[in-house]
Motif scaffolding. Structure first.
Motif, short mmCIF file in Angstrom:
data_model
loop_
_atom_site.label_atom_id
_atom_site.label_comp_id
_atom_site.label_asym_id
_atom_site.label_seq_id
_atom_site.Cartn_x
_atom_site.Cartn_y
_atom_site.Cartn_z
N ILE A 49 1.91 -9.33 -2.56
CA ILE A 49 1.68 -8.11 -3.33
C ILE A 49 0.31 -7.53 -3.01
CG2 ILE A 49 1.40 -7.21 -5.67
CD1 ILE A 49 3.56 -9.20 -6.54
N VAL A 50 -0.71 -8.42 -2.99
CA VAL A 50 -2.06 -7.93 -2.67
C VAL A 50 -2.08 -7.30 -1.28
CG1 VAL A 50 -4.39 -8.71 -2.13
CG2 VAL A 50 -3.27 -9.48 -4.21
N ARG A 51 -1.36 -7.93 -0.37
CA ARG A 51 -1.29 -7.43 0.99
C ARG A 51 -0.73 -6.00 1.02
NH1 ARG A 51 1.50 -11.43 5.30
NH2 ARG A 51 3.49 -10.67 4.57
N CYS A 52 0.27 -5.75 0.18
CA CYS A 52 0.81 -4.39 0.11
C CYS A 52 -0.19 -3.45 -0.55
CB CYS A 52 2.09 -4.37 -0.71
SG CYS A 52 3.47 -5.10 0.12
N LEU A 53 -0.85 -3.92 -1.63
CA LEU A 53 -1.74 -3.04 -2.37
C LEU A 53 -2.92 -2.61 -1.52
CD1 LEU A 53 -1.74 -4.66 -5.91
CD2 LEU A 53 -0.49 -2.67 -5.09
N LEU A 54 -3.33 -3.44 -0.60
CA LEU A 54 -4.45 -3.09 0.28
C LEU A 54 -4.13 -1.85 1.10
CD1 LEU A 54 -5.67 -6.54 1.57
CD2 LEU A 54 -7.00 -4.86 0.31
N ASP B 230 -2.64 0.66 -0.17
CA ASP B 230 -2.56 1.76 -1.12
C ASP B 230 -1.21 2.46 -1.04
OD1 ASP B 230 -3.35 3.46 -3.07
OD2 ASP B 230 -4.56 4.73 -1.79
N PRO B 231 -0.13 1.75 -1.28
CA PRO B 231 1.20 2.33 -1.05
C PRO B 231 1.61 3.30 -2.14
CG PRO B 231 1.44 0.18 -2.03
CD PRO B 231 -0.03 0.39 -1.84
N ARG B 232 2.41 4.30 -1.79
CA ARG B 232 3.01 5.18 -2.78
C ARG B 232 4.35 4.62 -3.24
NH1 ARG B 232 1.07 10.21 -3.19
NH2 ARG B 232 -0.69 10.66 -1.85
N LEU B 233 4.97 3.82 -2.37
CA LEU B 233 6.24 3.20 -2.72
C LEU B 233 6.14 1.71 -2.41
CD1 LEU B 233 9.29 3.20 -3.40
CD2 LEU B 233 9.72 3.70 -1.00
N LEU B 234 6.42 0.89 -3.42
CA LEU B 234 6.38 -0.55 -3.23
C LEU B 234 7.80 -1.08 -3.42
CD1 LEU B 234 4.55 -3.02 -2.81
CD2 LEU B 234 4.24 -3.11 -5.27
N ILE B 235 8.32 -1.78 -2.40
CA ILE B 235 9.68 -2.31 -2.47
C ILE B 235 9.58 -3.82 -2.70
CG2 ILE B 235 11.84 -2.58 -1.23
CD1 ILE B 235 10.98 -0.18 0.51
N LEU C 62 3.24 5.75 6.34
CA LEU C 62 3.68 6.71 5.33
C LEU C 62 3.20 6.30 3.94
CD1 LEU C 62 7.41 7.27 6.39
CD2 LEU C 62 5.53 8.88 6.65
N GLY C 63 3.03 5.01 3.72
CA GLY C 63 2.66 4.54 2.39
C GLY C 63 3.76 3.72 1.73
N ILE C 64 4.54 3.01 2.53
CA ILE C 64 5.58 2.14 1.99
C ILE C 64 5.15 0.69 2.18
CG2 ILE C 64 8.01 1.45 2.13
CD1 ILE C 64 8.61 4.17 3.36
N GLY C 65 5.15 -0.08 1.10
CA GLY C 65 4.84 -1.50 1.20
C GLY C 65 6.05 -2.29 0.78
N MET C 66 6.21 -3.51 1.34
CA MET C 66 7.39 -4.28 0.97
C MET C 66 7.04 -5.75 0.74
SD MET C 66 11.16 -4.23 2.41
CE MET C 66 12.31 -5.55 2.09
N VAL C 67 7.57 -6.30 -0.35
CA VAL C 67 7.45 -7.73 -0.64
C VAL C 67 8.82 -8.34 -0.39
CG1 VAL C 67 7.04 -9.44 -2.43
CG2 VAL C 67 5.64 -7.38 -2.34
N PHE C 68 8.88 -9.27 0.54
CA PHE C 68 10.18 -9.78 0.98
C PHE C 68 10.68 -10.89 0.08
CE2 PHE C 68 8.36 -7.76 4.62
CZ PHE C 68 9.43 -7.10 5.19
N LEU D 104 -10.27 -7.32 -0.10
CA LEU D 104 -9.35 -8.30 -0.66
C LEU D 104 -9.85 -8.77 -2.02
CD1 LEU D 104 -6.86 -10.05 -0.18
CD2 LEU D 104 -8.29 -11.65 1.08
N ALA D 105 -11.16 -9.08 -2.07
CA ALA D 105 -11.74 -9.56 -3.33
C ALA D 105 -11.64 -8.48 -4.39
CB ALA D 105 -13.20 -9.95 -3.11
N LYS D 106 -11.88 -7.23 -4.01
CA LYS D 106 -11.88 -6.13 -4.98
C LYS D 106 -10.46 -5.92 -5.54
CE LYS D 106 -13.48 -1.40 -5.70
NZ LYS D 106 -12.29 -1.02 -6.45
N VAL D 107 -9.49 -5.84 -4.66
CA VAL D 107 -8.11 -5.62 -5.13
C VAL D 107 -7.64 -6.77 -6.00
CG1 VAL D 107 -5.71 -5.43 -4.43
CG2 VAL D 107 -7.45 -4.08 -3.28
N SER D 108 -7.93 -8.02 -5.59
CA SER D 108 -7.42 -9.10 -6.43
C SER D 108 -8.13 -9.11 -7.77
CB SER D 108 -7.45 -10.47 -5.75
OG SER D 108 -8.46 -10.60 -4.85
N ALA D 109 -9.40 -8.71 -7.81
CA ALA D 109 -10.09 -8.64 -9.11
C ALA D 109 -9.53 -7.48 -9.94
CB ALA D 109 -11.58 -8.47 -8.89
#
Lengths: 311, 524
Positions: free
Chosen positions: B164-169, B171-176, B96-102, B134-139
């Motif tokens: 966080i990078v793992r979630c951004l990869l 492309d989430p609409r909601l980041l928890i 769905l586009g939900i990412g979570m940082v525990f 991975l390289a692109k997102v972290s840059a």
């Protein structure tokens, strides 16, 4: 065939069942499950394999039956420790005791019977090489399988996504669950694989090594396999080395004991000493290896711990 | 990848007419008799940083676990961008586009950064392609990562970056994010806030769980406040004060600590640490290098620092869990104690409260009275000859229960059956009631709700005012500024000079915690 080739051939036959069983247990332990029931699964494989092969006259059916028996035992274990969240050490020990007893019952009608040893498969051309040819390329299917499994396990664990998930689950099952990986299913499959390998190792004993059934014929090999996994620090390549080193020592000590009359008196030690030597030597060598390699000694962090997802 | 998400206005203040990213209505989750979530309504809009506030046990984690598919609600609905959905697992949530940082990172120590990232994605991508992304997102986001490092070699801040990078990869609409700053230095936290602000401006929604009120007021657009599993308020935190937010969270005014700086007449030195040096115990350990400080009767000395900089080792050397190389490295009440065991140190008047409540400070499956005996057998009247005096042990339990408001079902339950806050009150109270000349306590209010924390902090202050020396190892800067008299910072096994708390700003403290000003190590 000269004496050296003959000795090496017996080393191969002594090492193969250890290698098969240890590889299966290695995969199980990398997923975080400790199955101490290798001995029980192995001896069930030996009994069922012999019974099936003798009844049907087909060694292939025997092999399949051996694997199926190992997997059935493994499934029982998995049901207890994964499904019912039981203690893994206790269940593993119980599995061994159950296997030793049940296999005696199954094998009762087959004591004293004898099978034709399984035909060896010679690989054309390569098997003609002196010494190496007969050792490596004129073997039964079990030996080829065991080598293929080493490569497969190493490749699976390091290069595939499924292998990565399995290692991750062994390292931290709560995290793996939180990321949406099915911890219990992966562990169940790993335990089944371990059961199939142990069953195969048992089948090798009763179909090839000594093609008849004797109660308790696994004779502690399951425990050796377990120890090999630890001392090989959970690496398939080192399991291969460890299994063959132990195989070589256990055959070597027999030949040393036969030299009794030739050796000077002070070297004539009790037979028990020589029988114990392979165990001691294997431990010493593998400890030395895992110390020398430093970081590699780490066990899977979740080894032996139970996992129950809340829902 | 950012283009996929609708852009929002600069400040990320969302228009109310927009379709919410996620809207939960009437969510209920029960665990046995406990109703963890009771008819929760929650709405998060695109481009919004939404705080989820509440004490421990208010039901914050349960709520987000349902949004991430880790738990299934017993009743209620979740709408995703206007459509009702059933989120039956984390994989479905990610689709769905939900990412979570525990909160406790869901990382694998024995795997590399790249492998950790790959495990959170759905596969079907080659390693090379993943490494490029991975390289692109972290840059792009300024979140530096080294893909081939093993996670166990990384700092906490670096670990969070992986999450966080793992979630951004994806492309989430909601980041928890579940209490993301609990383990960070102030500087690392600022870096995180900048990243989150940028993500919100890209139109992503952020649901941010915390109990730190100042963070919420600084950069969250809206806050939903939970208490006992219910929503008790929705507000714009920028228009609230910490006091009003706290009142909503706790339902009563938080007790503040009184009598904190009665004039501190310097008492005798109760604990002297002299050039304490130790080797690394294992690959996760930290070597202590020339740690020296004194703690005097009547004062609270706080040792601040990011977790894993030698605090555990320092505590072990002072408590006697580890013997020191030289006898004079640790002196208690003027006597060299570097080679003494824990019991002997207790007899010198010291008491210790380690960080881990269960398994270290208390044996989980033993009753509270048994736990009282475990630390008290040598010095209080809990033994009559070789026999345990059960009645005396029960009396200790009763005294602690009364003095520290320990809430429990039976008179003498198993330690593990108490909630975190109540067990912490018990283990701290058990030591304080013995009136030790020296109390060494590590993370006294870690993961404890505000009410219990206030009681514990007040007790530490009272103990010091009665003339005892208190050494407090803490990561909680608010706590340190609230009760400590002097402060030192530990970083990478070295300790800074001790500064009076009035001379220390949180900015300077942050720099020290991050390893700047290392030169002043050991200077006194």
């Amino acid at each position: 065939m000269d004496l050296a080739t003959a000795i090496i051939l017996t080393v191969v036959t002594a090492s193969t069942p250890l290698l098969l069983a240890a590889l299966g247990e290695l995969v199980v332990e990398r997923s975080g499950v400790l199955n101490l029931g290798v001995e029980g699964m192995m001896v069930m494989g030996a009994a069922c394999g012999f019974a099936a092969a003798f009844t049907t006259g087909s060694p292939s059916v025997g092999i399949l039956a051996a694997m199926a028996a190992g997997m059935a035992m493994a499934a029982l274990f998995a049901g207890l420790v994964l499904g019912l969240v039981a203690n893994q050490v206790a269940c593993g020990l119980a599995l061994t005791i159950l296997g030793l007893g049940l296999s005696g019952l199954i094998g009762q009608g087959f004591v004293g019977q004898k099978l034709e040893p399984m035909a060896k498969i010679a690989i054309p051309l390569l098997s003609g090489i002196p010494v190496l040819g007969p050792v490596l390329f004129r073997q039964d299917p079990f030996v080829y399988t065991s080598f293929a499994l080493v490569g497969f396990a190493a490749w699976f664990l390091s290069a595939t996504r499924a292998g990565l998930i399995l290692r991750a689950i062994g390292d931290n099952h709560a995290s793996a669950h939180a990321l949406g990986h099915d911890v219990l299913m992966v562990r169940f499959l790993a335990v089944l694989f371990g059961g199939a390998c142990a069953g195969l190792a048992g089948g090798y004993l009763s179909l090839v090594y000594t093609p008849f059934w004797v109660t308790g014929m696994s004779a502690g090999r399951g425990w050796i396999a377990l120890a090999l996994v630890v001392f090989a620090s959970w690496r398939p390549g080192r399991v291969l080395f460890g299994a063959y080193f132990f195989g070589a020592m256990s055959i070597g000590q027999l030949h040393l004991q036969a030299l009794r009359g030739v050796l000077p008196d002070f070297l004539v030690l009790p037979g028990q000493f020589w029988s114990a030597l392979p165990y001691a030597a294997t431990i010493v060598v593998l400890v030395a290896i895992s110390r020398a390699r430093g970081r590699g000694g780490a066990a899977p962090a979740m080894l032996g711990t139970v996992f129950a997802p809340d829902r | 990848m950012a283009e996929a998400v609708d852009r929002q206005s600069e400040q990320g203040a969302p228009g109310r007419a927009l379709l919410p990213v996620v809207a939960a209505a009437g969510l209920v989750k029960r665990f046995g008799l406990l109703t963890a979530n009771d008819r929760i309504d929650l709405r998060v809009d695109p481009g919004e940083i939404h705080a989820l506030l509440g004490e421990n046990g208010a039901g914050k984690s349960t709520l987000v676990k349902m949004l991430y598919g880790l738990l299934q609600p017993d009743s209620g609905t979740i709408q995703w961008r206007g459509e009702p959905v059933v989120i039956d697992g984390p994989a479905a949530a990610r689709r769905l586009g939900i990412g979570m940082v525990f909160q406790h990172f869901s990382l694998f120590d024995s795997l590399t950064v790249a492998e950790n990232v790959a495990l959170a994605l759905d596969g079907g991508e080659s390693r090379a392609a993943l490494a490029r992304r991975l390289a692109k997102v972290s840059a792009d986001y300024g979140l530096a990562l080294e893909p081939d490092r093993y996670v166990h070699t990384l700092s906490v801040g670096e670990r969070q970056r992986i999450e966080i990078v793992r979630c951004l990869l994806q492309d989430p609409r909601l980041l928890i994010l579940d209490e993301p700053t609990a383990v960070l230095t102030p500087q690392e936290a600022d870096q995180l806030f900048r990243t989150l602000g940028r993500l919100a401006r890209e139109g992503r929604a952020i649901l941010y769980i915390t109990h730190r009120l100042d963070e919420v007021r600084r950069f969250c657009h809206r806050a939903t406040i939970l208490r006992h599993g219910k929503v008790v308020g929705v507000c714009d935190p920028r228009h609230e004060t910490p006091a009003t937010l706290a009142r909503m969270m706790i339902g009563a005014d938080v007790g503040s600590v009184h009598d904190r700086r009665a004039d501190v007449a310097a008492g005798p030195v109760r604990l002297a640490v002299r050039d304490l040096t130790s080797a690394r115990e294992d690959r996760h350990g930290v070597a202590l290098r020339g740690v020296s400080f004194d703690v005097r009767g009547g004062e609270i000395l706080a040792i601040a620092g990011v977790a894993g900089n030698g605090q555990a080792e320092l505590f072990a050397h002072i408590s006697g869990e580890r013997a020191s190389d030289r006898n004079d490295m640790v002196a208690i009440s003027g006597l060299d104690a570097g080679d003494k065991g824990i019991g002997e140190r207790r007899k010198l008047g010291a008491a210790f409260v380690p960080e881990e409540r269960l398994g270290h400070a208390a044996a989980p499956r033993l009753s509270l009275s048994d736990n009282a005996i475990l630390t008290g057998h040598g010095i209080s009247r809990l033994m009559s000859g070789w026999r345990i005096d059960r009645a005396a042990a029960l009396a200790v339990v009763d005294a602690v229960t009364q003095g520290f408001d320990v809430r429990k079902g039976r008179r003498d339950p198993e330690a593990a059956s108490l909630s975190g806050g109540n067990l912490q009150k018990f283990v701290v109270g058990r030591e304080i009631l013995r009136d030790p000349a020296l109390l060494v306590v590590s993370q006294p209010t870690w993961g404890v709700d505000a009410g219990a924390a206030a009681i514990i902090r007040q007790a530490l202050v009272d103990l010091a005012r009665r003339g005892s020396a208190v050494l407090m190892i803490s990561q909680d800067l608010d706590e340190i500024f609230q009760i400590a008299d002097r402060i030192a910072v530990i970083h990478d096994g070295r300790i800074s000079a001790c500064h009076p708390i009035a001379e220390m700003s949180s900015e300077r403290l942050g720099l020290l915690m991050g390893g700047a000003e290392q030169v002043d190590a050991g200077a006194r």
